[in-house]
Enzyme design. Sequence first.
Site, PDB file in Angstrom:
ATOM      1  N   LYS A 172       7.205  -3.272   5.963  1.00  0.00           N
ATOM      2  CA  LYS A 172       5.959  -3.476   5.225  1.00  0.00           C
ATOM      3  C   LYS A 172       6.312  -3.545   3.746  1.00  0.00           C
ATOM      4  O   LYS A 172       6.515  -2.534   3.076  1.00  0.00           O
ATOM      5  CB  LYS A 172       4.945  -2.354   5.455  1.00  0.00           C
ATOM      6  CG  LYS A 172       3.559  -2.814   4.992  1.00  0.00           C
ATOM      7  CD  LYS A 172       2.683  -1.731   4.453  1.00  0.00           C
ATOM      8  CE  LYS A 172       2.968  -1.284   3.057  1.00  0.00           C
ATOM      9  NZ  LYS A 172       2.731  -2.286   1.984  1.00  0.00           N
ATOM     10  N   GLY A 203       0.537  -5.903   3.833  1.00  0.00           N
ATOM     11  CA  GLY A 203      -0.712  -5.156   3.755  1.00  0.00           C
ATOM     12  C   GLY A 203      -0.528  -4.010   2.772  1.00  0.00           C
ATOM     13  O   GLY A 203       0.533  -3.870   2.151  1.00  0.00           O
ATOM     14  N   GLY A 204      -1.542  -3.192   2.650  1.00  0.00           N
ATOM     15  CA  GLY A 204      -1.505  -2.089   1.694  1.00  0.00           C
ATOM     16  C   GLY A 204      -1.190  -0.764   2.362  1.00  0.00           C
ATOM     17  O   GLY A 204      -0.599  -0.724   3.457  1.00  0.00           O
ATOM     18  N   PRO A 205      -1.585   0.339   1.732  1.00  0.00           N
ATOM     19  CA  PRO A 205      -1.266   1.669   2.251  1.00  0.00           C
ATOM     20  C   PRO A 205      -1.728   1.901   3.698  1.00  0.00           C
ATOM     21  O   PRO A 205      -1.067   2.628   4.439  1.00  0.00           O
ATOM     22  CB  PRO A 205      -1.992   2.599   1.280  1.00  0.00           C
ATOM     23  CG  PRO A 205      -2.043   1.832   0.001  1.00  0.00           C
ATOM     24  CD  PRO A 205      -2.191   0.394   0.380  1.00  0.00           C
ATOM     25  N   GLY A 208       0.881   0.789   5.884  1.00  0.00           N
ATOM     26  CA  GLY A 208       2.011   1.715   5.711  1.00  0.00           C
ATOM     27  C   GLY A 208       1.776   3.016   6.462  1.00  0.00           C
ATOM     28  O   GLY A 208       2.666   3.537   7.147  1.00  0.00           O
ATOM     29  N   GLU A 246      13.051   7.484  -1.082  1.00  0.00           N
ATOM     30  CA  GLU A 246      13.586   7.110  -2.402  1.00  0.00           C
ATOM     31  C   GLU A 246      12.390   7.038  -3.331  1.00  0.00           C
ATOM     32  O   GLU A 246      11.579   6.110  -3.236  1.00  0.00           O
ATOM     33  CB  GLU A 246      14.260   5.729  -2.333  1.00  0.00           C
ATOM     34  CG  GLU A 246      15.511   5.675  -1.488  1.00  0.00           C
ATOM     35  CD  GLU A 246      16.712   6.282  -2.182  1.00  0.00           C
ATOM     36  OE1 GLU A 246      16.662   6.524  -3.406  1.00  0.00           O
ATOM     37  OE2 GLU A 246      17.705   6.532  -1.481  1.00  0.00           O
ATOM     38  N   CYS A 280      13.082   2.551 -11.313  1.00  0.00           N
ATOM     39  CA  CYS A 280      12.994   3.963 -10.937  1.00  0.00           C
ATOM     40  C   CYS A 280      13.996   4.810 -11.698  1.00  0.00           C
ATOM     41  O   CYS A 280      13.730   5.952 -12.046  1.00  0.00           O
ATOM     42  CB  CYS A 280      13.213   4.115  -9.435  1.00  0.00           C
ATOM     43  SG  CYS A 280      14.781   3.409  -8.884  1.00  0.00           S
ATOM     44  N   GLU A 380       6.288  10.259 -14.676  1.00  0.00           N
ATOM     45  CA  GLU A 380       6.931   8.946 -14.620  1.00  0.00           C
ATOM     46  C   GLU A 380       5.919   7.907 -15.107  1.00  0.00           C
ATOM     47  O   GLU A 380       4.912   7.669 -14.437  1.00  0.00           O
ATOM     48  CB  GLU A 380       7.362   8.614 -13.190  1.00  0.00           C
ATOM     49  CG  GLU A 380       8.082   7.277 -13.127  1.00  0.00           C
ATOM     50  CD  GLU A 380       8.422   6.842 -11.711  1.00  0.00           C
ATOM     51  OE1 GLU A 380       7.547   6.927 -10.831  1.00  0.00           O
ATOM     52  OE2 GLU A 380       9.568   6.414 -11.500  1.00  0.00           O
TER      53      GLU A 380
HETATM   54  P1  NAD Z   1       3.739   3.057  -4.260  1.00  0.00           P
HETATM   55  O1  NAD Z   1       4.141   4.393  -3.805  1.00  0.00           O
HETATM   56  O2  NAD Z   1       2.377   2.856  -4.778  1.00  0.00           O
HETATM   57  O3  NAD Z   1       3.895   1.987  -3.064  1.00  0.00           O
HETATM   58  C1  NAD Z   1       5.140   1.780  -2.427  1.00  0.00           C
HETATM   59  C2  NAD Z   1       4.888   1.221  -1.033  1.00  0.00           C
HETATM   60  O4  NAD Z   1       4.265   2.231  -0.241  1.00  0.00           O
HETATM   61  C3  NAD Z   1       3.940   0.033  -0.980  1.00  0.00           C
HETATM   62  O5  NAD Z   1       4.400  -0.863   0.014  1.00  0.00           O
HETATM   63  C4  NAD Z   1       2.604   0.656  -0.593  1.00  0.00           C
HETATM   64  O6  NAD Z   1       1.730  -0.245   0.057  1.00  0.00           O
HETATM   65  C5  NAD Z   1       3.066   1.755   0.348  1.00  0.00           C
HETATM   66  N1  NAD Z   1       2.193   2.924   0.451  1.00  0.00           N
HETATM   67  C6  NAD Z   1       1.409   3.467  -0.511  1.00  0.00           C
HETATM   68  N2  NAD Z   1       0.814   4.572  -0.041  1.00  0.00           N
HETATM   69  C7  NAD Z   1       1.252   4.749   1.230  1.00  0.00           C
HETATM   70  C8  NAD Z   1       0.998   5.722   2.245  1.00  0.00           C
HETATM   71  N3  NAD Z   1       0.172   6.752   2.035  1.00  0.00           N
HETATM   72  N4  NAD Z   1       1.619   5.600   3.435  1.00  0.00           N
HETATM   73  C9  NAD Z   1       2.488   4.577   3.649  1.00  0.00           C
HETATM   74  N5  NAD Z   1       2.738   3.607   2.745  1.00  0.00           N
HETATM   75  C10 NAD Z   1       2.133   3.695   1.542  1.00  0.00           C
HETATM   76  O7  NAD Z   1       4.836   2.619  -5.334  1.00  0.00           O
HETATM   77  P2  NAD Z   1       4.890   1.289  -6.200  1.00  0.00           P
HETATM   78  O8  NAD Z   1       3.876   1.368  -7.296  1.00  0.00           O
HETATM   79  O9  NAD Z   1       4.909   0.109  -5.316  1.00  0.00           O
HETATM   80  O10 NAD Z   1       6.365   1.403  -6.816  1.00  0.00           O
HETATM   81  C11 NAD Z   1       6.673   2.148  -7.946  1.00  0.00           C
HETATM   82  C12 NAD Z   1       7.271   3.485  -7.564  1.00  0.00           C
HETATM   83  O11 NAD Z   1       8.415   3.304  -6.739  1.00  0.00           O
HETATM   84  C13 NAD Z   1       7.774   4.261  -8.778  1.00  0.00           C
HETATM   85  O12 NAD Z   1       7.409   5.607  -8.640  1.00  0.00           O
HETATM   86  C14 NAD Z   1       9.277   4.115  -8.696  1.00  0.00           C
HETATM   87  O13 NAD Z   1      10.018   5.124  -9.328  1.00  0.00           O
HETATM   88  C15 NAD Z   1       9.489   4.109  -7.224  1.00  0.00           C
HETATM   89  N6  NAD Z   1      10.782   3.497  -6.897  1.00  0.00           N
HETATM   90  C16 NAD Z   1      11.795   4.309  -6.455  1.00  0.00           C
HETATM   91  C17 NAD Z   1      13.052   3.762  -6.199  1.00  0.00           C
HETATM   92  C18 NAD Z   1      14.195   4.601  -5.722  1.00  0.00           C
HETATM   93  O14 NAD Z   1      15.162   4.035  -5.215  1.00  0.00           O
HETATM   94  N7  NAD Z   1      14.148   5.913  -5.861  1.00  0.00           N
HETATM   95  C19 NAD Z   1      13.251   2.394  -6.363  1.00  0.00           C
HETATM   96  C20 NAD Z   1      12.190   1.616  -6.822  1.00  0.00           C
HETATM   97  C21 NAD Z   1      10.948   2.174  -7.075  1.00  0.00           C
END
Ligand code: NAD
Length: 477
Positions: A172, A203-205, A208, A246, A280, A380
Amino acid sequence: METCDRPNLFIGGRWVPAGNEPPIDVINPATEEVIGRVPNGGPDHVNAAVSAARAAWESWADTPVEDRAKICERVGKAWDALIPEIAQLISREVGTPVVASETLQAPGPSIMFRHYAAIARSYPWTTDVNGSIVVREPIGVVGAITPWNYPLTLVSYKIPGALAAGCTVVLKPSEVAPLSAFVLAEQLQQAGLPDGVFNIVTGGPAAGERLVSHPEVDMVTFTGSTASGRHVAAAAAATVKRVHLELGGKSAAIFMPDTDLDEAVGAYLRQALMNNGQTCLAWSRLLVPADRHDEIVEALKVVVESAFAPGDPFGGAFVGPMASKVQQRRIQQFIRQGQHEGAVLVTGGADSPQGLETGFYLRPTIFANVSNDMTVAREEIFGPVICVLPYRDVDEAVAIANDSPYGLHGAVFSADADAAIALARRLRTGQVDINGFQFNVMAPFGGYKQSGNGKELGVEGFEAFLETKTIQHGVTT
Ligand code: NAD
């Protein structure tokens, strides 16, 4: 320019219509135009994709390692020719300057499919431990969830290792930047990957969440924010599946007292502002000796204002727009909060840059004399916002760097490499760079503390997709 519409999901080796739900618009953050549409998949689509992945699993897990490795290698080789086109696509959906997309975004599958093919071939799948046969087996069906900032790179940190290990996958991707994942599905199909081994539900959350809680998913590998990671860990607990996280960061770079500013300032800024500050592992806190604070802040201001002005990702700027309106607003709020709490605004600010009113642009922003308890130093921000914090001695620098709920990355700058490495060992964080950004995809990557659990990349990243079985026969003790 034509829109890139992807009306179907990829499930069980077929492109499946997604039903009547209105699609998700993919927006170009530099122009605010819709550049594509993808299905807004929901729980039913996830259920179908997981069933396909489960049905394909046994046969894929039994496929000889060499055959799996060959398919991975084929994808890696075929991807080389796609890099320029994919770099353009990702710059249009994320706003990454296209020059950076060509190196940081688009090549992921080229590198990682070859890398994991090689690891799978040389991996000791069966070992003997004092009369016990220790067997490493694929864990099963993997649910992979990825964010928007490096939409393809982060997919390629997960999928090649999982497939080479013998797992089947439901991906996803982020709803903000999903387009490159579809190209990957096409390439996997062309390389001869059996139906159902790889599936995509956009799709969105809600999609997920279903993937995380699904009882037929054996493991979730999630990259995203720490807030979402907490939900993922809690939802996965009901079925006690393996969870690899991550998450976010608030990483510190330390300029030691002997740092040569001519080299360090540019090297620091190129990392902190990489991908428009939306990385990140960005070194969003800069720790400097108190007696050099003003000199360093002035050097940063001069270089930021002369070399890091925001602009068109296709026009040569190092800093492009923020990836979305939501993201831009969030960063603006943090900047205002920083000013409200007394951090000294040196350059930048919350307003849109002049002449860039269309698009989600912001100026790189530097706060000076920040104390580590301010919101801008703790949260962050995930944008081009740098906090400069003074320290009195190296012990205090270590204490400030480690005083964070996060532990993803860090940096030490010094004329003395041994002293820098000794300091790096004291940081409670998963990776530390000395004198500038260096990324090694063959070395493990992953955070301490609330930056995550487990490691991606390298052999550790491969083993994340394996179970271990011990068969006892003739144990001698
Ligand atoms: P996000 O957490 O909003 O979304 C990430 C993904 O998770 C999306 O595909 C989203 O649809 C899904 N998602 C959101 N809520 C969910 C839930 N409750 N259950 C399952 N899936 C869910 O993050 P973002 O805004 O897309 O990305 C930015 C964040 O990602 C920053 O905090 C950044 O630091 C982190 N990041 C971490 C790494 C790493 O390797 N540690 C790498 C890149 C980005």
